[in-house]
Scaffold this active site. Structure first.
Site, PDB file in Angstrom:
ATOM      1  N   ASP A  25       0.882 -13.116 -13.109  1.00 22.08           N
ATOM      2  CA  ASP A  25      -0.453 -13.821 -13.537  1.00 22.08           C
ATOM      3  C   ASP A  25      -0.883 -14.633 -12.442  1.00 22.08           C
ATOM      4  OD1 ASP A  25       0.013 -11.473 -15.889  1.00 22.08           O
ATOM      5  OD2 ASP A  25      -1.129 -13.365 -16.924  1.00 22.08           O
ATOM      6  N   LYS A  82      -5.276  -4.761 -15.284  1.00 19.52           N
ATOM      7  CA  LYS A  82      -5.151  -4.893 -17.032  1.00 19.52           C
ATOM      8  C   LYS A  82      -6.067  -4.029 -16.950  1.00 19.52           C
ATOM      9  CE  LYS A  82      -2.251  -8.677 -18.616  1.00 19.52           C
ATOM     10  NZ  LYS A  82      -1.254  -7.944 -18.736  1.00 19.52           N
ATOM     11  N   GLY A 154       0.679 -16.021 -24.380  1.00 16.18           N
ATOM     12  CA  GLY A 154      -0.227 -16.646 -23.530  1.00 16.18           C
ATOM     13  C   GLY A 154      -0.371 -17.480 -25.092  1.00 16.18           C
ATOM     14  N   GLY A 215       5.148 -14.669 -23.553  1.00 18.39           N
ATOM     15  CA  GLY A 215       5.588 -15.773 -23.599  1.00 18.39           C
ATOM     16  C   GLY A 215       6.597 -16.921 -23.525  1.00 18.39           C
ATOM     17  N   GLY A 236       2.947 -14.566 -18.086  1.00 18.48           N
ATOM     18  CA  GLY A 236       1.652 -14.513 -17.630  1.00 18.48           C
ATOM     19  C   GLY A 236       1.189 -15.508 -17.515  1.00 18.48           C
TER      20      GLY A 236
END
Lengths: 293, 205
Positions: A25, A82, A154, A215, A236
């Site tokens: 990300d 996304k 997240g 995660g 991410g």
């Protein structure tokens, strides 16, 4: 002998080329360059990483096209972006922007309470999240060319991704011993064609590439997912919420390439500084993984 | 014979399977090794560099010190990103990007554009008609004198090979095979050709 674009082989083929890689990300050109330098196979262009989306709350939508263009012009590796679950117009915009892959993602606030995007209508390939075999097969049946675990984005907490990876593995394994009547009945429960179930049972794995996501915060987390049989990983918030993103990014790439070599994993894990802060799942107000089932 | 598939990143399993199928079609005894370190390259007579992300492959090879070792392998087959890795010259090169520079071809990375321009089609090759998948594929812009064409698409080279046989030094036999598309997704013909040459190459090493 004309060129055929947007066929399922071409879409699922790009996913195959990403195997053994890390998709990161990024929220701007500078981060995209760091990711590419570290050896990422692709970047996911976002306005905010999931940890910030979670912290700030509100409705999360597709990124500003300007942001996506800026990232596209800064790197040569594939650029993903996304769209909200079921938001086929955001998907049309992303296709017009010529992103290389669309993630129809539960990290953004869903747009449609019941339906996902009809992904077969698009030239650009889609990746979708799944918590279990039924979700994965429904998404594949809708035209997804790649699956990833949902995990719990997240949080920096790997437990949900592991739960989802193991669920899919176990459910595929148990298909092997089912009678054809049971397979038909399970296909009804899953709301997918029996042929897709049969093909999955025969292969002993999903019919498309399957990545881990949600995660992953350390190189060891990434290697854990790989050893459980996924084809690659999405990271991410784990990179740009760590104390040294460039080092963490390289470490993730090395750990995925050498996932079965503990000595190499030690080398990758030394001196990385702090991983992103983590969250306990039971204390979360919103579980993103429950969206879009 | 030991055939390696560079397994740091990319569509490795498809190449491993295609190589095993090709070996059994030819009746050759073939041990297919996934190559991630220098140690894995020991005794490897032919190496396949799969499709994947060329910048990623290059970085992982460099971090493992694999460049110098790969250069010594007598036979190399590169598909897509693998073809970029073999090329002497590449366009749209990243500032920190390096290739093996073994084969006398000039390649444009993502020469057809982004994924939405990726395509498949039937193409005529030296080994018959094949379904060819061009996925963010490189384009071969020019080939050197010693390079022979295996397949064309609208007048453009999409697969080629080069034999380097320095008779003054019998250790210097090299065979390189490069394709812009992904034969491993539809046929074993290219793998069979590669294995045929690898099995003969025992004589030179």
């Amino acid at each position: 002998m004309s060129n055929e674009i947007g066929t399922f082989n071409i879409k699922s083929g790009l996913a195959k080329m990403l195997k053994g890689g890390v998709i990161m990300d990024v929220t701007n050109a500078e981060q995209a360059i760091i990711a590419q330098k570290a050896g990422a196979v692709a970047v996911m262009a976002l306005e905010r990483v999931p940890a910030d989306i979670r912290a700030q709350g509100g409705v999360a939508r597709m990124s500003d096209p300007q942001k996506i263009k800026e990232i596209q012009s800064s790197v040569t590796i594939p650029v993903m972006a996304k769209c909200r679950i079921g938001h086929f117009v955001e998907a049309q915009l992303l296709e017009a922007l010529e992103v290389d892959f669309i993630d129809e993602s539960e990290v953004l606030t869903p747009a449609d309470p019941t339906l996902h995007v009809d992904k077969k209508n698009f030239t650009v390939p889609f990746v979708c999240g799944a918590r279990n075999l039924g979700e994965a097969l429904r998404r594949i049946n809708e035209g997804a060319a790649m699956i990833r675990s949902k995990g719990e984005a997240g949080t920096g907490n790997i437990i949900e991704a592991i739960r989802h990876i193991r669920a899919i593995n176990d459910e595929i394994f148990s298909l092997k011993n089912l009678s054809s009547e049971k397979l038909v009945s399970l296909a009804k429960d899953y709301r997918v064609p029996v042929t897709l179930m049969e093909e999955t049972a025969k292969l002993g794995r999903l019919t498309v590439v399957n990545f881990a996501a949600g995660g992953i915060a350390t190189p060891a987390d990434a290697a854990l997912c790989m050893q459980l049989g996924v084809d690659g990983v999405f990271v991410g918030s784990g990179i740009f919420k760590s104390s040294n993103p460039a080092k963490m990014a390289k470490a993730m790439v090395d750990a995925v390439a050498h996932f079965n070599d503990p000595k190499k994993l030690v080398e990758a894990s030394v001196g990385l500084g702090d991983a992103m802060p983590g969250l306990e799942i039971s204390l979360l107000e919103t579980k993103l993984s429950e969206r879009g089932i | 014979m030991r055939i390696g598939v560079l397994a740091l990143q990319g569509n490795v399993s498809e190449h491993v399977n295609a190589t095993k199928k090709a070996a059994s079609a030819l009746g050759l005894e073939c041990n297919v090794i996934e190559v991630r370190t220098k140690r894995d390259l020991k005794g490897v007579i032919g190496l396949i560099i799969p499709g994947g992300e060329s910048t990623t492959l290059q970085k992982l090879c460099e971090r493992e010190g694999l460049f110098e070792e790969i250069e010594k392998v007598p036979n190399i087959f590169g598909t897509c990103a693998g073809a970029i890795m073999l090329a002497k010259k590449i366009h749209k090169k990243e500032s920190d990007q390096r290739t093996l520079e073994l084969m006398d071809i000039e390649v444009d990375r993502n020469g057809y554009g982004r994924q939405v321009q990726s395509f498949e089609k039937n193409v005529e090759t030296k080994f018959g008609k094949v379904r060819a998948f061009f996925i963010r594929a490189p384009r071969i812009k020019s080939i050197g004198k010693g390079v022979s064409i295996i397949a064309n698409n609208n007048g453009e080279t999409i697969a080629c090979q080069q034999i380097i046989n320095d008779k003054t030094n019998d250790k210097k036999f090299h065979f390189y095979l490069a394709t812009c598309f992904h034969p491993e997704l539809s046929t074993t013909k290219f793998h069979e050709e590669f294995l045929r040459v690898c099995s003969g190459a025992h004589l030179y090493c």
